[in-house]
Design a protein around this motif. Structure first.
Motif, PDB file in Angstrom:
ATOM      1  N   LYS A 296       4.281   2.015  -6.497  1.00 20.19           N
ATOM      2  CA  LYS A 296       4.624   0.761  -5.834  1.00 20.19           C
ATOM      3  C   LYS A 296       5.927   0.174  -6.357  1.00 20.19           C
ATOM      4  O   LYS A 296       6.653  -0.489  -5.605  1.00 20.19           O
ATOM      5  CB  LYS A 296       3.460  -0.224  -5.948  1.00 20.19           C
ATOM      6  CG  LYS A 296       2.283   0.224  -5.091  1.00 20.19           C
ATOM      7  CD  LYS A 296       1.161  -0.776  -5.018  1.00 20.19           C
ATOM      8  CE  LYS A 296       0.069  -0.231  -4.100  1.00 20.19           C
ATOM      9  NZ  LYS A 296      -1.055  -1.158  -3.937  1.00 20.19           N
TER      10      LYS A 296
ATOM     11  N   LEU B 119      -0.496   4.375  -9.336  1.00 22.72           N
ATOM     12  CA  LEU B 119      -0.237   3.513  -8.184  1.00 22.72           C
ATOM     13  C   LEU B 119       0.819   2.458  -8.501  1.00 22.72           C
ATOM     14  O   LEU B 119       1.662   2.133  -7.661  1.00 22.72           O
ATOM     15  CB  LEU B 119      -1.532   2.839  -7.730  1.00 22.72           C
ATOM     16  CG  LEU B 119      -2.560   3.744  -7.041  1.00 22.72           C
ATOM     17  CD1 LEU B 119      -3.848   2.983  -6.768  1.00 22.72           C
ATOM     18  CD2 LEU B 119      -2.000   4.310  -5.739  1.00 22.72           C
TER      19      LEU B 119
ATOM     20  N   GLN C   7      -4.265   5.971  -0.426  1.00 17.21           N
ATOM     21  CA  GLN C   7      -5.190   5.046  -1.077  1.00 17.21           C
ATOM     22  C   GLN C   7      -6.578   5.081  -0.445  1.00 17.21           C
ATOM     23  O   GLN C   7      -7.582   4.925  -1.138  1.00 17.21           O
ATOM     24  CB  GLN C   7      -4.621   3.627  -1.055  1.00 17.21           C
ATOM     25  CG  GLN C   7      -3.453   3.443  -2.011  1.00 17.21           C
ATOM     26  CD  GLN C   7      -3.083   1.993  -2.240  1.00 17.21           C
ATOM     27  OE1 GLN C   7      -1.934   1.669  -2.419  1.00 17.21           O
ATOM     28  NE2 GLN C   7      -4.051   1.111  -2.266  1.00 17.21           N
TER      29      GLN C   7
ATOM     30  N   VAL D  12      -3.072  -2.312  -6.804  1.00 14.25           N
ATOM     31  CA  VAL D  12      -3.939  -1.291  -6.196  1.00 14.25           C
ATOM     32  C   VAL D  12      -4.183  -1.630  -4.727  1.00 14.25           C
ATOM     33  O   VAL D  12      -3.686  -0.952  -3.836  1.00 14.25           O
ATOM     34  CB  VAL D  12      -5.276  -1.160  -6.964  1.00 14.25           C
ATOM     35  CG1 VAL D  12      -6.181  -0.130  -6.287  1.00 14.25           C
ATOM     36  CG2 VAL D  12      -5.013  -0.748  -8.408  1.00 14.25           C
ATOM     37  N   ALA D  13      -4.979  -2.657  -4.453  1.00 11.71           N
ATOM     38  CA  ALA D  13      -5.277  -3.011  -3.059  1.00 11.71           C
ATOM     39  C   ALA D  13      -5.749  -4.452  -2.993  1.00 11.71           C
ATOM     40  O   ALA D  13      -6.502  -4.906  -3.856  1.00 11.71           O
ATOM     41  CB  ALA D  13      -6.341  -2.076  -2.490  1.00 11.71           C
TER      42      ALA D  13
ATOM     43  N   TRP E  91     -10.672   3.823 -12.237  1.00  5.50           N
ATOM     44  CA  TRP E  91      -9.256   3.987 -11.927  1.00  5.50           C
ATOM     45  C   TRP E  91      -8.364   3.533 -13.079  1.00  5.50           C
ATOM     46  O   TRP E  91      -7.273   4.062 -13.262  1.00  5.50           O
ATOM     47  CB  TRP E  91      -8.916   3.222 -10.649  1.00  5.50           C
ATOM     48  CG  TRP E  91      -9.422   3.907  -9.405  1.00  5.50           C
ATOM     49  CD1 TRP E  91      -9.939   5.170  -9.321  1.00  5.50           C
ATOM     50  CD2 TRP E  91      -9.459   3.372  -8.081  1.00  5.50           C
ATOM     51  NE1 TRP E  91     -10.297   5.459  -8.026  1.00  5.50           N
ATOM     52  CE2 TRP E  91     -10.012   4.382  -7.235  1.00  5.50           C
ATOM     53  CE3 TRP E  91      -9.095   2.163  -7.520  1.00  5.50           C
ATOM     54  CZ2 TRP E  91     -10.186   4.186  -5.863  1.00  5.50           C
ATOM     55  CZ3 TRP E  91      -9.260   1.966  -6.159  1.00  5.50           C
ATOM     56  CH2 TRP E  91      -9.800   2.968  -5.341  1.00  5.50           C
TER      57      TRP E  91
ATOM     58  N   SER F 228       0.857  -1.190   0.000  1.00  5.18           N
ATOM     59  CA  SER F 228       0.000   0.000   0.000  1.00  5.18           C
ATOM     60  C   SER F 228       0.890   1.235   0.000  1.00  5.18           C
ATOM     61  O   SER F 228       2.023   1.197   0.492  1.00  5.18           O
ATOM     62  CB  SER F 228      -0.907  -0.012   1.240  1.00  5.18           C
ATOM     63  OG  SER F 228      -1.730   1.137   1.268  1.00  5.18           O
TER      64      SER F 228
ATOM     65  N   THR G 105      -5.315   6.354 -12.461  1.00  5.90           N
ATOM     66  CA  THR G 105      -5.011   6.040 -11.066  1.00  5.90           C
ATOM     67  C   THR G 105      -4.207   4.754 -10.943  1.00  5.90           C
ATOM     68  O   THR G 105      -3.235   4.681 -10.187  1.00  5.90           O
ATOM     69  CB  THR G 105      -6.314   5.922 -10.253  1.00  5.90           C
ATOM     70  OG1 THR G 105      -6.984   7.189 -10.250  1.00  5.90           O
ATOM     71  CG2 THR G 105      -6.032   5.502  -8.820  1.00  5.90           C
TER      72      THR G 105
END
Length: 445
Positions: free
Chosen positions: A347, A343, A101, A293-294, A334, A97, A339
């Motif tokens: 990362k 990200l 976010q 992303v997550a 996203w 992460s 986005t």
């Protein structure tokens, strides 16, 4: 009733191991020594050790012997995602992460609540996803070197679901699937559930042994090959272009379906084209946004050959019907507004910083990794034991994975996989230092 001799020996050894007479990491007598000591046949001694291994009490290592496992580790350690207490440093699973976010999600939910088609999100969606959402994924994949139309793309609930529906559609119980000798544990669990036979292919720091792969395909009816050519988990390799070409040629020649897992591919800055770009007719490409992303955003995608796509779509219908529309709407936004690209770049930078910390702390250790990955593979010194070290670290409130969940060979190597993406950068160095000390201490025992 007379109790078989092997059962008497088995029960006594199991009792001694559980009571600590044989401590974790202790080397048991060889098969021949046990047979001589107990007055039993060699084949009977081998049966005793096989049953102790099936009970999870020992592990046999070719050329080294049979060792007592540390049973303090919980069942499935490194595969099953057990709850981690707040005071445990997690080097087992990755939850990468970056700052901001949570605010991205708040903003996306506000925008979604104000959109004109929100009522449509309450209805069933097409099994493979709405055309506009598949088109968003297709545009994203073109930036990764995979030019594919939306018709061959299907949306799934994360990459693991993508692997599951692919296997359900393309494979049957008893089918042989070529895999790396060290591979993603989630595919091992999936193969076990579906009754697939995994045929391990040895590898190096640069990729699978393609000579072995070709010999395996010539010797056996290999139905599919599960591969991570770009950012392999856990070894971090990125196969070069000539190796990819040769692998595809071998797969085509022997009628092998390629299942390409690209979950971590976004971390490799400028990799060769995906296997699916080289051989779209024999490759299923699976990825998602969990790592980029997550992990809680269960959104993935499958790009499949035209003849296999309908069967995969049926498998989606049989398992989840469709990807949740709210999740899909957020993911598509996203993907379209940049986005996800932003990200991913953040990362890559974050993972690189963590790798530099790991390289500094673990200097002198034999580490295997990619400079922008979220994990380190740590082969252990000759006398060290992975399960013993992992159990010791758990008692110190540090969770790591041994090689066992990743190994598809009969015997797992003595190694640890360290996930770097689930704790703050500030505490990572100190935690890795404690891992280093535990390895050194165990090797001195």
């Amino acid at each position: 009733m007379r109790i078989p001799r092997y059962k008497v020996v088995l029960d006594r050894l199991a009792r001694e191991i559980r009571s600590g007479v044989w401590p974790p990491g202790a080397r048991l007598p060889t098969h021949r020594e046990l047979a001589a000591q107990e007055g039993i046949a060699l084949v009977t001694a081998s049966r005793v050790y096989a049953e102790l291994e099936a009970m999870g009490l020992v592990s046999g290592e070719q050329g080294r012997g049979t060792y007592v496992r540390d049973t303090a580790l919980f069942t499935g350690h490194g595969i099953e995602q057990a709850a981690i207490a707040d005071d445990v440093a997690d080097l087992n699973f990755n939850y990468p992460s970056v700052p901001g976010q949570a605010e991205l999600l708040r903003r996306a939910l506000r925008e979604l609540s104000a959109s004109g088609d929100i009522a449509a999100l309450l209805r069933y969606q097409p099994h493979g996803g709405r055309a506009q959402d598949r088109a968003s994924v297709a545009r994203h994949l073109r930036r990764r070197g995979l030019d594919i139309d939306g018709e061959r793309l299907m949306l799934v609930n994360g990459a693991q679901h993508g692997l599951a529906v692919t296997a359900m559609a393309a494979l049957r119980a008893g089918d042989v699937v070529a895999v790396d000798a060290l591979t993603y544990p989630g595919f091992k669990v999936l193969a076990q559930s579906l009754g697939l036979e995994l045929a391990p292919v040895p590898g190096s720091r640069h990729g699978p042994d393609l000579d072995h792969f070709e010999q395996l395909c010539a010797r056996r009816r290999v139905r599919a090959a599960y591969l991570m050519p770009t950012l392999h988990n856990p070894l971090g390799w990125v196969m070069d272009a000539p190796s990819r070409t040769r692998l595809v040629e071998t797969a085509r020649r022997h009628g092998v379906l390629i299942i390409e897992d690209a979950s971590y591919a976004f971390l490799a800055g400028d990799p060769p084209p995906p296997l699916a770009a080289l051989a779209p007719d024999v490759t299923v490409y699976v990825s998602g946004l969990s790592k980029s992303v997550a992990t809680g955003l269960r959104f993935g995608f499958v790009a499949a050959p035209s003849d296999l796509a309908p069967a995969i779509e049926r498998a989606i219908r049989a398992t989840t019907w469709n990807t949740p529309a709210v999740i899909t709407a957020i993911a598509s936004r996203w993907l379209d507004d940049g986005t996800v690209d932003r990200l991913e770049a953040e990362k890559r930078e974050d993972a690189g910083a963590r790798q530099r910390i790991a390289a500094e702390v673990l200097e002198g250790c034999h580490c295997i990794s990619h400079p922008s990955s979220y994990f380190v593979w740590l082969p252990l010194p000759e006398d060290a034991r992975a399960d013993r070290i992992a159990a010791s670290l758990i008692r110190k409130r540090i969770s790591v994975a041994t090689a066992e969940p990743f190994a598809t060979t009969t015997h797992a190597p003595q190694a640890l996989r360290l996930a770097l993406g689930s704790m703050g950068v500030d505490e990572l160095g100190e935690t890795l230092q404690r891992v280093r000390e535990a390895v050194i201490d165990d090797a001195r025992r």
